[in-house]
Motif scaffolding. Structure first.
Motif, PDB file in Angstrom:
ATOM      1  N   LEU A   2       3.573  -8.185   4.393  1.00 39.97           N
ATOM      2  CA  LEU A   2       2.191  -8.651   4.429  1.00 39.97           C
ATOM      3  C   LEU A   2       1.894  -9.578   3.254  1.00 39.97           C
ATOM      4  O   LEU A   2       1.205 -10.598   3.404  1.00 39.97           O
ATOM      5  N   LEU A   3       2.422  -9.251   2.096  1.00 34.16           N
ATOM      6  CA  LEU A   3       2.216 -10.101   0.924  1.00 34.16           C
ATOM      7  C   LEU A   3       2.988 -11.408   1.056  1.00 34.16           C
ATOM      8  O   LEU A   3       2.474 -12.485   0.750  1.00 34.16           O
ATOM      9  N   ASP A   4       4.206 -11.316   1.573  1.00 34.77           N
ATOM     10  CA  ASP A   4       5.070 -12.485   1.685  1.00 34.77           C
ATOM     11  C   ASP A   4       4.591 -13.452   2.759  1.00 34.77           C
ATOM     12  O   ASP A   4       4.540 -14.667   2.536  1.00 34.77           O
ATOM     13  N   VAL A   5       4.222 -12.936   3.932  1.00 37.34           N
ATOM     14  CA  VAL A   5       3.886 -13.787   5.077  1.00 37.34           C
ATOM     15  C   VAL A   5       2.418 -14.193   5.077  1.00 37.34           C
ATOM     16  O   VAL A   5       2.079 -15.349   5.347  1.00 37.34           O
ATOM     17  N   PHE A   6       1.537 -13.244   4.776  1.00 38.90           N
ATOM     18  CA  PHE A   6       0.097 -13.501   4.877  1.00 38.90           C
ATOM     19  C   PHE A   6      -0.572 -13.696   3.520  1.00 38.90           C
ATOM     20  O   PHE A   6      -1.757 -14.042   3.462  1.00 38.90           O
ATOM     21  N   GLY A   7       0.155 -13.443   2.442  1.00 35.49           N
ATOM     22  CA  GLY A   7      -0.473 -13.473   1.126  1.00 35.49           C
ATOM     23  C   GLY A   7      -1.517 -12.389   0.996  1.00 35.49           C
ATOM     24  O   GLY A   7      -2.519 -12.545   0.281  1.00 35.49           O
ATOM     25  N   LEU A   8      -1.300 -11.262   1.695  1.00 36.16           N
ATOM     26  CA  LEU A   8      -2.284 -10.191   1.775  1.00 36.16           C
ATOM     27  C   LEU A   8      -1.819  -8.972   1.001  1.00 36.16           C
ATOM     28  O   LEU A   8      -0.770  -8.387   1.291  1.00 36.16           O
ATOM     29  N   ASP A   9      -2.606  -8.604   0.001  1.00 33.85           N
ATOM     30  CA  ASP A   9      -2.367  -7.363  -0.739  1.00 33.85           C
ATOM     31  C   ASP A   9      -2.992  -6.227   0.052  1.00 33.85           C
ATOM     32  O   ASP A   9      -4.215  -6.200   0.251  1.00 33.85           O
ATOM     33  N   ALA A  10      -2.172  -5.309   0.541  1.00 31.10           N
ATOM     34  CA  ALA A  10      -2.670  -4.271   1.445  1.00 31.10           C
ATOM     35  C   ALA A  10      -1.818  -3.023   1.322  1.00 31.10           C
ATOM     36  O   ALA A  10      -0.706  -3.043   0.775  1.00 31.10           O
ATOM     37  N   ARG A  11      -2.364  -1.944   1.835  1.00 24.91           N
ATOM     38  CA  ARG A  11      -1.615  -0.708   1.991  1.00 24.91           C
ATOM     39  C   ARG A  11      -1.381  -0.485   3.479  1.00 24.91           C
ATOM     40  O   ARG A  11      -2.218  -0.835   4.312  1.00 24.91           O
ATOM     41  N   VAL A  12      -0.242   0.093   3.805  1.00 28.91           N
ATOM     42  CA  VAL A  12       0.081   0.423   5.192  1.00 28.91           C
ATOM     43  C   VAL A  12       0.169   1.937   5.301  1.00 28.91           C
ATOM     44  O   VAL A  12       0.977   2.579   4.624  1.00 28.91           O
ATOM     45  N   VAL A  13      -0.695   2.501   6.139  1.00 27.80           N
ATOM     46  CA  VAL A  13      -0.768   3.942   6.321  1.00 27.80           C
ATOM     47  C   VAL A  13      -0.683   4.248   7.812  1.00 27.80           C
ATOM     48  O   VAL A  13      -0.866   3.359   8.644  1.00 27.80           O
ATOM     49  N   PRO A  14      -0.421   5.494   8.190  1.00 24.78           N
ATOM     50  CA  PRO A  14      -0.375   5.831   9.618  1.00 24.78           C
ATOM     51  C   PRO A  14      -1.768   5.734  10.253  1.00 24.78           C
ATOM     52  O   PRO A  14      -2.753   6.221   9.687  1.00 24.78           O
ATOM     53  N   ASP A  15      -1.851   5.121  11.408  1.00 25.28           N
ATOM     54  CA  ASP A  15      -3.090   5.091  12.186  1.00 25.28           C
ATOM     55  C   ASP A  15      -3.409   6.520  12.625  1.00 25.28           C
ATOM     56  O   ASP A  15      -2.580   7.171  13.266  1.00 25.28           O
ATOM     57  N   PRO A  16      -4.589   7.055  12.272  1.00 27.77           N
ATOM     58  CA  PRO A  16      -4.903   8.454  12.605  1.00 27.77           C
ATOM     59  C   PRO A  16      -5.011   8.712  14.106  1.00 27.77           C
ATOM     60  O   PRO A  16      -4.959   9.863  14.530  1.00 27.77           O
ATOM     61  N   VAL A  17      -5.170   7.665  14.914  1.00 30.18           N
ATOM     62  CA  VAL A  17      -5.276   7.833  16.362  1.00 30.18           C
ATOM     63  C   VAL A  17      -3.938   7.598  17.050  1.00 30.18           C
ATOM     64  O   VAL A  17      -3.461   8.431  17.822  1.00 30.18           O
ATOM     65  N   ALA A  18      -3.304   6.463  16.752  1.00 28.38           N
ATOM     66  CA  ALA A  18      -2.090   6.078  17.480  1.00 28.38           C
ATOM     67  C   ALA A  18      -0.808   6.427  16.741  1.00 28.38           C
ATOM     68  O   ALA A  18       0.264   6.467  17.351  1.00 28.38           O
ATOM     69  N   GLY A  19      -0.886   6.658  15.438  1.00 29.65           N
ATOM     70  CA  GLY A  19       0.313   6.935  14.671  1.00 29.65           C
ATOM     71  C   GLY A  19       1.094   5.690  14.310  1.00 29.65           C
ATOM     72  O   GLY A  19       2.133   5.775  13.645  1.00 29.65           O
TER      73      GLY A  19
END
Length: 271
Positions: free
Chosen positions: A241-258
């Motif tokens: 996400l940082l490399d492709v989108f320049g986006l600083d983010a966290r990736v966590v499990p979706d509580p609905v879909a996993g």
């Protein structure tokens, strides 16, 4: 390097594809295999070549180099009607003539099956009725396209692609300009079409979380090249996400879909 087995079984295969407009080269040396019965979402920042790639896969854009294979045959050497019986394409902003009804629009999907010796038939009527049923548009068949909401219009255009009798659908940003409820409605429809008939689907999506929920495979692009492809969990990492989108983010499990859920940080919450 793609495996020989994957290359042989691919419904669509891009081989060293080079694409552009005018003097501008958008895609350079791209390889991609679309396997049968899968839902693939192409993701990436604006201008990276996602829609350009989809247009080439649907034979709407002639490559400057390389080739696109459809079921093992070069798509540019296949008759137009043959391609249209296999591949249904929904462009980003499709336009319909003013006053056209839903039924008339969907009937246009039968054009690849028409010829001077074969006019409108009971099979065409049945195909249109089935396409309207699958997209829940039967009750709106006599409405004009102008009267429909954004989500209903998208379903009408998907109906037309289904009426072609194709089992391979290419959808360019099918949720554009739709509110979240209608985005979910359209993607639920795509998932239903995939599950009910095993259709192979390739779609360009901007919403990473919806892409992760609805696609079996993600293809991440940047600057006209594929950076990574694989399952949503393999592709949607914090590093990518940082490399492709320049986006600083966290990736966590979706509580609905996993599936992976991208949570942007932003300057307000950056420590």
């Amino acid at each position: 390097m793609k495996s020989l087995q994957a290359a042989e079984s691919a419904r669509l295969r891009a081989n060293q594809l080079r694409l552009g407009y005018g003097d501008r080269l958008v895609v350079d040396g791209l390889d991609l295999d679309v396997l049968p019965g899968t839902v693939t979402a192409v993701i990436g920042p604006n201008g990276c070549g996602k829609s350009t790639l989809l247009r080439a896969l649907g034979r709407l854009l002639k490559p400057r180099g390389g080739s696109v294979l459809l079921d093992g045959k070069r798509i540019d050497r296949m008759p137009t009607r043959e391609v249209a019986r296999i591949v249904g394409v929904l462009p980003q902003t499709p336009q319909a003539p003013e006053g056209l009804t839903v039924a008339d629009l969907v009937a246009r999907g039968r054009h690849p099956h028409q010829a001077w010796y074969r006019q409108w038939s009971a099979d065409d009527e049945a195909a249109v009725a089935e396409a309207l049923r699958m997209t829940r548009m039967t009750d709106l068949a006599e409405r004009t396209i102008d009267e429909l909401s954004g989500g209903q219009r998208q379903r009408a255009w998907i109906s037309m692609a289904l009426a072609q009798g194709t089992d391979l659908l290419l959808l360019d940003e099918p949720t554009t300009y739709l509110d979240l409820a209608h985005q979910i409605d359209v993607l639920d429809l795509v998932q239903h079409l995939h599950a009910e008939a095993g259709r192979t689907v390739v779609m360009v999506l901007h919403d990473l979380n919806l892409a992760a929920r609805y696609a079996d495979r993600l293809v991440a692009m940047r600057d006209g090249r594929i950076v990574r492809e694989g399952s949503p969990a393999e592709v949607l990492t914090e590093e990518l996400l940082l490399d492709v989108f320049g986006l600083d983010a966290r990736v966590v499990p979706d509580p609905v879909a996993g599936t992976p859920l991208v949570v942007p940080i932003g300057s307000r919450h950056r420590s």
